[in-house]
Scaffold this active site. Structure first.
Site, PDB file in Angstrom:
ATOM      1  N   LYS A  35       0.839  -1.272   0.132  1.00 31.09           N
ATOM      2  CA  LYS A  35      -0.060  -0.061  -0.050  1.00 31.09           C
ATOM      3  C   LYS A  35       0.806   1.298  -0.019  1.00 31.09           C
ATOM      4  O   LYS A  35       2.156   1.159   0.103  1.00 31.09           O
ATOM      5  CB  LYS A  35      -1.023  -0.081   1.191  1.00 31.09           C
ATOM      6  CG  LYS A  35      -0.229   0.016   2.300  1.00 31.09           C
ATOM      7  CD  LYS A  35      -1.178  -0.007   3.733  1.00 31.09           C
ATOM      8  CE  LYS A  35      -0.517  -0.218   5.080  1.00 31.09           C
ATOM      9  NZ  LYS A  35      -1.436   0.137   6.157  1.00 31.09           N
ATOM     10  N   ARG A 129     -10.298   0.812  15.490  1.00 36.78           N
ATOM     11  CA  ARG A 129     -10.419   1.745  14.563  1.00 36.78           C
ATOM     12  C   ARG A 129     -11.586   1.161  13.472  1.00 36.78           C
ATOM     13  O   ARG A 129     -12.298   1.927  13.364  1.00 36.78           O
ATOM     14  CB  ARG A 129      -9.036   1.499  13.613  1.00 36.78           C
ATOM     15  CG  ARG A 129      -7.807   2.238  14.395  1.00 36.78           C
ATOM     16  CD  ARG A 129      -6.797   2.629  13.377  1.00 36.78           C
ATOM     17  NE  ARG A 129      -6.439   1.287  12.621  1.00 36.78           N
ATOM     18  CZ  ARG A 129      -5.248   1.253  12.035  1.00 36.78           C
ATOM     19  NH1 ARG A 129      -4.516   2.176  11.867  1.00 36.78           N
ATOM     20  NH2 ARG A 129      -4.988   0.225  11.204  1.00 36.78           N
ATOM     21  N   TYR A 255      17.795  29.714   7.542  1.00 35.71           N
ATOM     22  CA  TYR A 255      16.679  30.201   8.148  1.00 35.71           C
ATOM     23  C   TYR A 255      16.889  30.309   9.776  1.00 35.71           C
ATOM     24  O   TYR A 255      16.998  29.539  10.443  1.00 35.71           O
ATOM     25  CB  TYR A 255      15.252  29.611   7.802  1.00 35.71           C
ATOM     26  CG  TYR A 255      14.877  30.062   6.428  1.00 35.71           C
ATOM     27  CD1 TYR A 255      14.549  31.155   5.951  1.00 35.71           C
ATOM     28  CD2 TYR A 255      14.815  28.796   5.465  1.00 35.71           C
ATOM     29  CE1 TYR A 255      14.143  31.489   4.672  1.00 35.71           C
ATOM     30  CE2 TYR A 255      14.235  28.833   4.103  1.00 35.71           C
ATOM     31  CZ  TYR A 255      13.882  30.287   3.447  1.00 35.71           C
ATOM     32  OH  TYR A 255      13.482  30.665   2.339  1.00 35.71           O
ATOM     33  N   MET A 303      12.901  24.323   1.973  1.00 37.77           N
ATOM     34  CA  MET A 303      11.923  23.459   1.178  1.00 37.77           C
ATOM     35  C   MET A 303      12.806  22.772  -0.090  1.00 37.77           C
ATOM     36  O   MET A 303      12.468  21.529  -0.428  1.00 37.77           O
ATOM     37  CB  MET A 303      10.938  24.447   0.622  1.00 37.77           C
ATOM     38  CG  MET A 303      10.273  23.777  -0.458  1.00 37.77           C
ATOM     39  SD  MET A 303       9.027  24.846  -1.429  1.00 37.77           S
ATOM     40  CE  MET A 303       7.743  25.222  -0.111  1.00 37.77           C
TER      41      MET A 303
END
Length: 358
Positions: A35, A129, A255, A303
């Site tokens: 999956k 679940r 940053y 990014m």
């Protein structure tokens, strides 16, 4: 010319890991869980690489099963999340997909008629679940017989909540609940074993196990890495150095000025970032490697780029490939530094990163 950032997929390692799962499953057969696009490795190439060893696949949803058929593979495919519309049942019957039914609404769809597929029932043994509670099973089974589809039922599945934790008693409790709940139907198949369950001594895996993350070399066990469990890394995530420079003592990088050089330091920028799926929360001291030598990240992941300290790789030059995870630096190590798990890292590599297999 495109940048050389890539995820290299070792299909031999994948097959070896499946063989490890099959051996650890004992008398149980092992359906290969592919999956989430083969845990980020490419569902078509992963399923194809396992085609001559895996008798059955497992996916989350019908679109993933359709991708397996589009790759030309004929093995049965189990849909672990079942179906999401009544019409999907006919498609499952036609395509040899085996949905796991887990709710009243799906039984209602069976009652609407049409050609029913082979299917499984989900038993809620405590994860809460999906699934029918044990005390609901007798009524569900009677209903299936009344509908006339009882002969299509392969068996029962459940899922463990804490199998990754060797100290937890919940797996044993869930196993006992499952055995008691399904005991009235001994002729039907049973499946409970996720990857972690393969590493629990004495844990029953019944008829079918469902190895997932272990196929891709990630660890399913808290406190252990994949290689420590005898698993081989399948994905090597690489990106090139695109510049190098010396930052002087007292200068910062990136940053927020999050990392400040304590001494003159040769560093480099690598062409990968959180836009490619590399975890933004992997900060300073997260390992990487160049030519088999371990280096470290410094500062914040951007990014499209991240910075590395090249003190341990003095010969490194622009264009050299940097291993973000693979055989030198394990994906479990990077996940730990980022406060997550290898599952998230592998499935999170974006489509901007091409997969190449060998």
């Amino acid at each position: 010319m495109p940048r050389s950032t890539t995820a290299r997929i070792d299909l031999n390692a994948l097959r070896n890991n499946y063989c490890t799962a099959r051996e650890r499953a004992g008398s149980a057969k092992a359906m290969a869980v592919v999956k989430a696009d083969g845990y980020g490795h490419g569902i078509a190439q992963v399923a194809s690489a396992l085609a001559d060893v895996a008798p059955k696949y497992a996916v989350a949803c019908i679109e993933e099963a359709a991708a397996i058929r589009a790759a030309g593979l004929a093995q049965p495919v189990v849909l672990l999340q079942g179906v999401h519309a009544a019409g999907d049942l006919a498609d499952c019957a036609q395509q040899n997909f085996e949905p796991v039914l887990h709710g009243e609404h799906q039984l209602n769809w069976l009652e609407q008629g049409g050609h029913a597929p082979d299917f499984w029932l989900k038993v809620n043994t405590g994860m809460n679940r999906l699934g029918f509670r044990p005390n609901e099973l007798p009524a569900v089974m009677a209903r299936l017989e009344k509908i006339g589809v009882g002969g299509r039922l392969h068996g029962f599945v459940s899922h463990f909540a804490c199998a990754d934790d060797a100290e937890s008693t919940m797996t044993a409790a869930q196993t006992a609940t499952f055995e008691t709940a399904t005991a009235p139907w001994p002729q039907l198949l049973k499946s409970v074993g996720n990857s972690a369950a393969h590493f629990i001594s004495g844990q029953p895996l019944f008829d079918w196990s469902r190895p997932g993350i272990m196929l891709y070399g990630g660890s399913p066990v808290v406190g252990k890495t994949g290689p420590e469990l005898g698993l081989e890394p399948v994905m090597t995530l690489e990106a090139p150095l695109i510049t190098t420079r010396v930052v002087s003592a007292g200068e910062s990088v990136g940053y927020g000025g999050a990392w400040v050089a304590q001494r003159d330091t040769r560093m480099g920028m690598v062409a990968i970032g959180y836009g490619d799926g590399y975890p933004r929360h992997a900060g300073t001291d997260t390992p990487a490697a160049i030519d088999g030598r371990r280096i470290r990240l410094i500062g914040r992941v951007s990014m499209d780029m991240l910075a590395v300290d090249l003190s341990n790789a003095p010969e490194a030059r622009e264009g050299d490939p940097v291993e973000l995870w693979g055989r030198t630096v394990g994906v479990d190590e990077v996940a730990s530094c980022a406060g997550t798990i290898s599952y998230e890292l592998l499935t999170g590599v974006t489509s901007r990163v091409p997969r190449t297999s060998f």
